[in-house]
Design a protein around this motif. Structure first.
Motif, PDB file in Angstrom:
ATOM      1  N   UNK A 187       9.299  13.156  -2.084  1.00 49.63           N
ATOM      2  CA  UNK A 187       9.058  11.710  -2.085  1.00 49.63           C
ATOM      3  C   UNK A 187       8.996  11.127  -3.493  1.00 49.63           C
ATOM      4  N   UNK A 188       9.354  11.920  -4.487  1.00 48.21           N
ATOM      5  CA  UNK A 188       9.387  11.426  -5.862  1.00 48.21           C
ATOM      6  C   UNK A 188      10.553  10.447  -6.010  1.00 48.21           C
ATOM      7  N   UNK A 189      10.335   9.397  -6.745  1.00 45.84           N
ATOM      8  CA  UNK A 189      11.365   8.392  -7.034  1.00 45.84           C
ATOM      9  C   UNK A 189      11.958   7.758  -5.775  1.00 45.84           C
ATOM     10  N   UNK A 190      11.085   7.457  -4.829  1.00 45.40           N
ATOM     11  CA  UNK A 190      11.496   6.780  -3.599  1.00 45.40           C
ATOM     12  C   UNK A 190      10.892   5.384  -3.612  1.00 45.40           C
ATOM     13  N   UNK A 191      11.710   4.396  -3.308  1.00 43.89           N
ATOM     14  CA  UNK A 191      11.242   3.006  -3.231  1.00 43.89           C
ATOM     15  C   UNK A 191      11.153   2.577  -1.777  1.00 43.89           C
ATOM     16  N   UNK A 192      10.045   1.967  -1.426  1.00 43.34           N
ATOM     17  CA  UNK A 192       9.931   1.334  -0.112  1.00 43.34           C
ATOM     18  C   UNK A 192      10.500  -0.063  -0.284  1.00 43.34           C
ATOM     19  N   UNK A 193      11.573  -0.368   0.437  1.00 47.20           N
ATOM     20  CA  UNK A 193      12.246  -1.651   0.252  1.00 47.20           C
ATOM     21  C   UNK A 193      11.720  -2.725   1.190  1.00 47.20           C
ATOM     22  N   UNK A 194      11.240  -2.322   2.365  1.00 52.90           N
ATOM     23  CA  UNK A 194      10.651  -3.294   3.290  1.00 52.90           C
ATOM     24  C   UNK A 194       9.983  -2.561   4.439  1.00 52.90           C
ATOM     25  N   UNK A 195       9.072  -3.269   5.080  1.00 48.09           N
ATOM     26  CA  UNK A 195       8.401  -2.778   6.279  1.00 48.09           C
ATOM     27  C   UNK A 195       8.569  -3.857   7.330  1.00 48.09           C
ATOM     28  N   UNK A 196       8.963  -3.452   8.534  1.00 45.68           N
ATOM     29  CA  UNK A 196       9.172  -4.389   9.635  1.00 45.68           C
ATOM     30  C   UNK A 196       8.372  -3.891  10.838  1.00 45.68           C
ATOM     31  N   UNK A 250       2.812   6.133  -2.634  1.00 42.38           N
ATOM     32  CA  UNK A 250       3.944   6.952  -3.091  1.00 42.38           C
ATOM     33  C   UNK A 250       3.950   7.124  -4.606  1.00 42.38           C
ATOM     34  N   UNK A 251       3.596   6.078  -5.319  1.00 38.16           N
ATOM     35  CA  UNK A 251       3.614   6.149  -6.783  1.00 38.16           C
ATOM     36  C   UNK A 251       2.508   7.026  -7.352  1.00 38.16           C
ATOM     37  N   UNK A 252       1.307   6.904  -6.797  1.00 35.72           N
ATOM     38  CA  UNK A 252       0.155   7.509  -7.460  1.00 35.72           C
ATOM     39  C   UNK A 252      -0.536   8.639  -6.712  1.00 35.72           C
ATOM     40  N   UNK A 253      -0.251   8.832  -5.433  1.00 38.57           N
ATOM     41  CA  UNK A 253      -1.056   9.798  -4.697  1.00 38.57           C
ATOM     42  C   UNK A 253      -0.278  10.880  -3.961  1.00 38.57           C
ATOM     43  N   UNK A 254       0.939  10.625  -3.603  1.00 32.77           N
ATOM     44  CA  UNK A 254       1.701  11.610  -2.849  1.00 32.77           C
ATOM     45  C   UNK A 254       2.162  12.714  -3.783  1.00 32.77           C
ATOM     46  N   UNK A 278       0.816  -1.211   0.000  1.00 31.96           N
ATOM     47  CA  UNK A 278       0.000   0.000   0.000  1.00 31.96           C
ATOM     48  C   UNK A 278       0.851   1.262   0.000  1.00 31.96           C
ATOM     49  N   UNK A 279       1.938   1.266   0.755  1.00 30.47           N
ATOM     50  CA  UNK A 279       2.818   2.436   0.756  1.00 30.47           C
ATOM     51  C   UNK A 279       3.413   2.683  -0.624  1.00 30.47           C
ATOM     52  N   UNK A 280       3.789   1.624  -1.312  1.00 29.88           N
ATOM     53  CA  UNK A 280       4.322   1.761  -2.673  1.00 29.88           C
ATOM     54  C   UNK A 280       3.270   2.410  -3.573  1.00 29.88           C
ATOM     55  N   UNK A 281       2.036   1.938  -3.487  1.00 27.73           N
ATOM     56  CA  UNK A 281       0.958   2.495  -4.305  1.00 27.73           C
ATOM     57  C   UNK A 281       0.709   3.972  -3.978  1.00 27.73           C
ATOM     58  N   UNK A 287      -3.343   4.518   4.943  1.00 25.00           N
ATOM     59  CA  UNK A 287      -3.175   3.124   5.374  1.00 25.00           C
ATOM     60  C   UNK A 287      -4.385   2.659   6.181  1.00 25.00           C
ATOM     61  N   UNK A 288      -4.919   3.522   7.031  1.00 20.75           N
ATOM     62  CA  UNK A 288      -6.098   3.173   7.832  1.00 20.75           C
ATOM     63  C   UNK A 288      -7.278   2.865   6.914  1.00 20.75           C
ATOM     64  N   UNK A 289      -7.389   3.620   5.841  1.00 17.02           N
ATOM     65  CA  UNK A 289      -8.489   3.423   4.906  1.00 17.02           C
ATOM     66  C   UNK A 289      -8.330   2.137   4.088  1.00 17.02           C
TER      67      UNK A 289
END
Length: 120
Positions: A30-39, A21-25, A16-19, A78-80
């Motif tokens: 935050x342009x061209x930022x990749x989320x590599x993992x969430x822990x 960042x890509x389409x809504x932010x 969801x964070x990837x989506x 994310x809550x939504x």
């Protein structure tokens, strides 16, 4: 929490964070930022979000500022999108694993060269 549940939640949040960042932010930091993992922490109260910006470490502070500025928006989205009793606190970290892997590759390469040099 079971490991399986933590992994499943982390995977959902990452997707969801990837989506988002890509389409809504709209924040240019935050342009061209990749989320590599969430822990997640074991109690699921905190999600550690690891990222890699294009341009590497040079943009780390800029991107961190963008994430901190957008944290409320990201948590709301994310809550939504993710079914959960609550949305964890988001902590953002530059993902150093690429540099670590490159450093290890260089060390192995040097060892291989030394090994081949001793055979001659």
């Amino acid at each position: 929490m079971t490991e399986h549940r933590l992994d499943r939640a982390a995977s959902s949040y990452e997707k969801e964070l990837v989506q988002i960042l890509l389409f809504e932010t709209r924040d240019p930091r935050l342009a061209d930022v990749s989320v590599t993992r969430v822990v997640f922490t074991p109690d699921m109260r905190t999600a550690k979000v690891y990222f890699r910006p294009s341009g590497g470490r040079v943009r780390e502070k800029e991107v961190l500022a963008g994430f901190e500025h957008s944290k409320g928006y990201l948590k709301g989205e994310l809550a939504r999108r993710v079914r959960s009793k609550f949305v964890p606190d988001l902590k953002f970290y530059y993902d150093e694993s690429v540099e670590e892997r490159d450093r290890l590759d260089e060390l192995f390469h040097q060892l291989e060269e030394q090994k081949n040099g001793q055979k001659s």
